[in-house]
Design an enzyme around this catalytic site. Structure first.
Site, PDB file in Angstrom:
ATOM      1  N   PRO A   1       0.817  -1.207   0.000  1.00  0.00           N
ATOM      2  CA  PRO A   1       0.000   0.000   0.000  1.00  0.00           C
ATOM      3  C   PRO A   1       0.851   1.257   0.000  1.00  0.00           C
ATOM      4  CG  PRO A   1      -0.493  -1.400   1.910  1.00  0.00           C
ATOM      5  CD  PRO A   1       0.714  -1.942   1.250  1.00  0.00           C
ATOM      6  N   GLU A   2       0.674   2.079  -0.989  1.00  0.00           N
ATOM      7  CA  GLU A   2       1.261   3.412  -0.994  1.00  0.00           C
ATOM      8  C   GLU A   2       0.092   4.386  -0.924  1.00  0.00           C
ATOM      9  OE1 GLU A   2       4.351   3.945  -3.881  1.00  0.00           O
ATOM     10  OE2 GLU A   2       4.907   1.848  -3.820  1.00  0.00           O
TER      11      GLU A   2
ATOM     12  N   LYS B   1       0.818   7.907   4.084  1.00  0.00           N
ATOM     13  CA  LYS B   1       0.302   6.531   4.020  1.00  0.00           C
ATOM     14  C   LYS B   1      -0.397   6.129   5.310  1.00  0.00           C
ATOM     15  CE  LYS B   1       4.423   5.552   1.290  1.00  0.00           C
ATOM     16  NZ  LYS B   1       5.643   4.731   1.239  1.00  0.00           N
TER      17      LYS B   1
ATOM     18  N   HIS C   1      -4.273 -14.413  10.516  1.00  0.00           N
ATOM     19  CA  HIS C   1      -3.767 -13.100  10.090  1.00  0.00           C
ATOM     20  C   HIS C   1      -4.755 -11.957  10.317  1.00  0.00           C
ATOM     21  CE1 HIS C   1      -0.407 -15.270   8.584  1.00  0.00           C
ATOM     22  NE2 HIS C   1      -1.028 -15.765   7.546  1.00  0.00           N
TER      23      HIS C   1
ATOM     24  N   ARG D   1       2.224 -10.224   7.270  1.00  0.00           N
ATOM     25  CA  ARG D   1       3.598 -10.051   7.755  1.00  0.00           C
ATOM     26  C   ARG D   1       3.716  -9.249   9.039  1.00  0.00           C
ATOM     27  NH1 ARG D   1       6.440  -8.822   2.209  1.00  0.00           N
ATOM     28  NH2 ARG D   1       8.287  -8.427   3.420  1.00  0.00           N
TER      29      ARG D   1
ATOM     30  N   ARG E   1      16.524  -0.846  -2.209  1.00  0.00           N
ATOM     31  CA  ARG E   1      15.237  -1.056  -2.876  1.00  0.00           C
ATOM     32  C   ARG E   1      15.444  -1.378  -4.350  1.00  0.00           C
ATOM     33  NH1 ARG E   1      14.269  -1.456   1.714  1.00  0.00           N
ATOM     34  NH2 ARG E   1      13.090  -0.015   3.010  1.00  0.00           N
TER      35      ARG E   1
END
Length: 269
Positions: A2-3, A58, A91, A110, A257
């Site tokens: 997600p950005e 964000k 999760h 995660r 990155r």
DNA sequence: CCCGTGCCCTGGCGGC
DNA sequence: TGCCGCCAGGGCACGG
């Protein structure tokens, strides 16, 4: 991952579903993602009604009468809106149950996401106080002056949310491509015109992505069955050939990155 | 103040 | 086929 466009898409979708609903109970299955004392967190929110959902960079900001719930999805966080009788999935780390039996469930394979309560000083203390302006509100000279002081590459600078808020790995590659800037260029070599191009490219890229519901890339899918379509519009990130000159793209690690760019269209300065 | 490094996590994938 | 180990990466803590 997600950005800004993904978070904005989640915000818009979620607003329609949860505004006006009152929290009856909260089940927490993974407490490390709550940065506050768990009892304080639960007691602060139970009985409260969601008034609005805002966003800065964000971060999602759930607005209540006298406090805020700050939520960052990090890599894979997503929200699901379900009936309370639906089974609890692996999760689903935090489940908010509303008075009417509906639930809002935070899911994050995660476990990188975080939640924390904030009061009126929301914007005056970290993490929100550390964020730079989003490109929509960023002045060219402000960006230029910030970049002048940096020794790192423009790729790293644009990933740094204190310089400009909202771009992640995917969008930085797209913005550098559109601005014809090599991502390895030192930030302090960029001109005022470059900064203007970066801001304009960022606005165009983010707005286009928001209008398409964000990107769905790798493991990330947005909440509530929303599937972004912006990944079909990417110019360089995850691609192999330059859409402009058709030359093979270069793939490098910059600042740890994975970075995609065209070394012909984006000449290193 | 600035920079680099490592950590948090787990599913997916490459290699053998 | 199965298993091992590595990789993805935003933000922050820490040490030099």
């Amino acid at each position: 991952m997600p950005e800004l466009p993904e978070v904005e898409t989640v915000r818009r979708t979620l607003k329609e579903l949860v505004i006006g609903r009152t929290i009856k109970s909260i089940d927490i299955y993974y407490s490390k993602m709550i940065l506050d004392d768990i009892d304080y967190f639960r007691e602060s929110l139970i009985g409260k009604t969601i008034k609005d959902i805002n966003r800065k960079g964000k971060f999602l900001i759930f607005v209540f009468d006298d406090l805020y719930l700050l939520s960052h999805l990090r890599m894979e966080g997503k929200y699901y809106f379900k009936d309370s009788n639906e089974p609890h999935l692996k999760h689903e780390h935090v489940v908010f149950t509303f008075n009417d039996g509906k639930t809002l469930r935070y899911h994050d394979t995660r476990k990188f996401g975080i939640m924390t309560i904030r009061k009126n000083d929301l914007y005056d203390i970290p993490p929100l106080s550390l964020l730079g302006e989003e490109p929509f509100n960023l002045d060219t000279n402000v960006l230029y002056n910030k970049l002048q002081r940096l020794k790192k590459t423009i790729k790293e600078a644009l990933l740094d949310q204190s310089i400009m808020a909202g771009l992640g790995n995917i969008y930085v590659d797209e913005v550098c491509f559109l601005s014809k800037i090599n991502p390895s260029t030192k930030a302090n070599k960029l001109t005022i015109e470059d900064c203007s191009n970066i801001i304009n490219s960022s606005i165009i890229t983010l707005n286009k992505s928001i209008s398409l519901g964000g990107s769905t890339i790798r493991s990330y899918t947005s909440s509530l069955g929303v599937t972004g379509r912006f990944q079909n519009e990417l110019f360089v990130h995850t691609k192999t050939t330059c859409p402009n000159c058709k030359k093979d793209l270069t793939i490098l690690k910059i600042g740890g990155r994975t970075t995609y760019f065209c070394d012909k269209c984006q000449i290193l300065r």
